[in-house]
Design an enzyme around this catalytic site. Structure first.
Site, PDB file in Angstrom:
ATOM      1  N   SER A 145       0.867  -1.199   0.000  1.00 24.06           N
ATOM      2  CA  SER A 145       0.000   0.000   0.000  1.00 24.06           C
ATOM      3  C   SER A 145       0.894   1.237   0.000  1.00 24.06           C
ATOM      4  CB  SER A 145      -0.852  -0.017   1.274  1.00 24.06           C
ATOM      5  OG  SER A 145      -1.486   1.224   1.466  1.00 24.06           O
ATOM      6  N   TYR A 158      -3.326  -0.762  10.066  1.00 21.26           N
ATOM      7  CA  TYR A 158      -3.167  -0.956   8.621  1.00 21.26           C
ATOM      8  C   TYR A 158      -1.780  -0.486   8.172  1.00 21.26           C
ATOM      9  CZ  TYR A 158      -4.327  -0.866   3.625  1.00 21.26           C
ATOM     10  OH  TYR A 158      -4.339  -1.082   2.263  1.00 21.26           O
TER      11      TYR A 158
HETATM   12  P1  NAP Z   1     -11.632  -5.605  -1.496  1.00 15.69           P
HETATM   13  O1  NAP Z   1     -12.348  -5.804  -2.778  1.00 15.69           O
HETATM   14  O2  NAP Z   1     -12.427  -5.314  -0.277  1.00 15.69           O
HETATM   15  O3  NAP Z   1     -10.683  -6.852  -1.258  1.00 15.69           O
HETATM   16  C1  NAP Z   1     -10.170  -7.216  -0.006  1.00 15.69           C
HETATM   17  C2  NAP Z   1     -10.160  -8.717   0.028  1.00 15.69           C
HETATM   18  O4  NAP Z   1      -9.541  -9.178   1.227  1.00 15.69           O
HETATM   19  C3  NAP Z   1     -11.571  -9.255  -0.004  1.00 15.69           C
HETATM   20  O5  NAP Z   1     -11.652 -10.263  -0.959  1.00 15.69           O
HETATM   21  C4  NAP Z   1     -11.768  -9.775   1.406  1.00 15.69           C
HETATM   22  O6  NAP Z   1     -12.617 -10.889   1.478  1.00 15.69           O
HETATM   23  C5  NAP Z   1     -10.349 -10.177   1.782  1.00 15.69           C
HETATM   24  N1  NAP Z   1     -10.298 -10.292   3.228  1.00 15.69           N
HETATM   25  C6  NAP Z   1     -10.613  -9.346   4.145  1.00 15.69           C
HETATM   26  N2  NAP Z   1     -10.593  -9.897   5.389  1.00 15.69           N
HETATM   27  C7  NAP Z   1     -10.264 -11.202   5.212  1.00 15.69           C
HETATM   28  C8  NAP Z   1     -10.106 -12.296   6.101  1.00 15.69           C
HETATM   29  N3  NAP Z   1     -10.323 -12.191   7.413  1.00 15.69           N
HETATM   30  N4  NAP Z   1      -9.802 -13.506   5.589  1.00 15.69           N
HETATM   31  C9  NAP Z   1      -9.619 -13.645   4.271  1.00 15.69           C
HETATM   32  N5  NAP Z   1      -9.767 -12.672   3.379  1.00 15.69           N
HETATM   33  C10 NAP Z   1     -10.083 -11.452   3.851  1.00 15.69           C
HETATM   34  O7  NAP Z   1     -10.600  -4.413  -1.614  1.00 15.69           O
HETATM   35  P2  NAP Z   1      -9.335  -4.158  -2.550  1.00 15.69           P
HETATM   36  O8  NAP Z   1      -9.203  -2.693  -2.606  1.00 15.69           O
HETATM   37  O9  NAP Z   1      -9.421  -4.944  -3.810  1.00 15.69           O
HETATM   38  O10 NAP Z   1      -8.122  -4.700  -1.646  1.00 15.69           O
HETATM   39  C11 NAP Z   1      -7.203  -5.699  -2.059  1.00 15.69           C
HETATM   40  C12 NAP Z   1      -5.853  -5.436  -1.446  1.00 15.69           C
HETATM   41  O11 NAP Z   1      -5.326  -4.223  -1.947  1.00 15.69           O
HETATM   42  C13 NAP Z   1      -5.850  -5.299   0.076  1.00 15.69           C
HETATM   43  O12 NAP Z   1      -4.708  -5.927   0.623  1.00 15.69           O
HETATM   44  C14 NAP Z   1      -5.760  -3.789   0.275  1.00 15.69           C
HETATM   45  O13 NAP Z   1      -5.188  -3.441   1.508  1.00 15.69           O
HETATM   46  C15 NAP Z   1      -4.873  -3.424  -0.893  1.00 15.69           C
HETATM   47  N6  NAP Z   1      -4.914  -2.023  -1.292  1.00 15.69           N
HETATM   48  C16 NAP Z   1      -6.021  -1.486  -1.872  1.00 15.69           C
HETATM   49  C17 NAP Z   1      -6.007  -0.157  -2.245  1.00 15.69           C
HETATM   50  C18 NAP Z   1      -7.181   0.498  -2.903  1.00 15.69           C
HETATM   51  O14 NAP Z   1      -7.139   1.706  -3.144  1.00 15.69           O
HETATM   52  N7  NAP Z   1      -8.242  -0.201  -3.244  1.00 15.69           N
HETATM   53  C19 NAP Z   1      -4.880   0.629  -2.016  1.00 15.69           C
HETATM   54  C20 NAP Z   1      -3.768   0.046  -1.423  1.00 15.69           C
HETATM   55  C21 NAP Z   1      -3.796  -1.285  -1.067  1.00 15.69           C
HETATM   56  P3  NAP Z   1     -14.093 -10.802   2.093  1.00 15.69           P
HETATM   57  O15 NAP Z   1     -14.624  -9.458   1.770  1.00 15.69           O
HETATM   58  O16 NAP Z   1     -14.800 -11.910   1.427  1.00 15.69           O
HETATM   59  O17 NAP Z   1     -13.974 -11.014   3.553  1.00 15.69           O
END
Ligand code: NAP
Length: 253
Positions: A145, A158
């Site tokens: 991130s 986080y």
């Molecule tokens: P997202 O669609 O909400 O994806 C997050 C994923 O992590 C979901 O599939 C969720 O599964 C899973 N997760 C959460 N808690 C969990 C648990 N206890 N056990 C197993 N899986 C779990 O959001 P995203 O933005 O695509 O995020 C993906 C990654 O990118 C994350 O690591 C996030 O920190 C990182 N990231 C995102 C951004 C951004 O701007 N979007 C920026 C920097 C980093 P469930 O919902 O089914 O529980």
């Protein structure tokens, strides 16, 4: 000379993408499958069957709660049972819980650290051990991130976990490079997913964010998929221990 595009092919490779029901994970899983990989797609509360169905016969969906200390081990065992091995591990699952630092409940701290950092180590250790036992090359890509570099506000767990992911990436890369296993990370900027819906919905924060991004737009999950394919493929065989920012220019500003 070999055709450069062939280096991006993932035929015969088995990939595991965590958190692949939606967002970045779903886009990455689909990209790896398009490049030829068989893909294990993981979901937790939202199962990843839709992603698996969109990919077709070269995908299967798996469920595991990575906030449980045994979740990673259970997930790895299920995928190994089904596909026999993992050549590419994408540690994408992540969670964010917001509270002021002074009031941050220890239970939420532990959940965030377990999902975002400890389970990444556990899955990497299981996959890395297995790759080394098979004397096989491998790729591990961790989704970090911008808060691997910056502190954020009201997200101490986080930021600590994602800072840890960047350091863990380098640590594993140093040990395993000689075994032909490359470990890298992607630091996404502000990407439009369910995770960032509250930020996008907040008019003031949304405007402030867009003003700070040189590209002047939110990223889309597909913006991350290209970097993930590169780091999963032979095109990046001499790249290890790096954190690639995909952020529309945010960090350079
Ligand atoms: P997202 O669609 O909400 O994806 C997050 C994923 O992590 C979901 O599939 C969720 O599964 C899973 N997760 C959460 N808690 C969990 C648990 N206890 N056990 C197993 N899986 C779990 O959001 P995203 O933005 O695509 O995020 C993906 C990654 O990118 C994350 O690591 C996030 O920190 C990182 N990231 C995102 C951004 C951004 O701007 N979007 C920026 C920097 C980093 P469930 O919902 O089914 O529980």
């Amino acid at each position: 000379m070999q055709n450069i595009l062939d280096l991006f092919r993932l035929d015969q490779k088995v990939a595991l993408v965590t958190g692949a029901a939606t967002g970045l994970g779903a886009a990455i899983a689909e990209a790896l499958a398009q490049a030829g990989a068989t893909v294990a797609v993981h979901g937790n509360r939202r199962v990843a069957t839709e992603t698996a169905e969109a990919i077709g016969e070269k995908a299967a969906a798996f469920q595991a709660d990575l906030s449980s200390p045994t979740g990673a081990e259970e997930l790895f065992a299920k995928v190994k049972d089904k596909f026999g091995r993992i050549d590419i591990l994408i540690n994408n699952a992540g969670t964010i819980i917001r509270h002021p630092a002074a009031e941050y409940p220890i239970e939420d701290w532990q959940t965030v650290l377990q999902v975002n950092l400890t389970s990444v180590f556990q899955l990497s250790q299981l996959a890395g051990r297995d790759m080394m036992a098979r004397n096989a090359p491998g790729k591990i890509v961790n989704i970090a991130s911008l808060l691997s570099f910056q502190g954020g506000i009201r997200v101490p767990a986080y930021a600590a976990s994602k800072g840890g992911v960047a350091q863990l990436t380098k640590s594993l890369a140093n040990e395993w490079a000689v075994k032909g296993i490359q470990v890298n990370a992607i630091a996404p900027g502000y990407i439009s997913t369910t995770n960032t819906e509250p930020l996008q919905a907040d008019e003031t924060r949304n405007r402030q964010i867009l003003e700070r991004i040189p590209a002047a737009r939110w990223g889309q999950p597909i913006d991350i998929a290209g970097a993930a394919l590169y780091l999963s493929s032979a095109a990046s065989d001499y790249v290890t221990g790096t954190v690639i920012t995909v952020d529309g220019g945010w960090m350079g500003r």
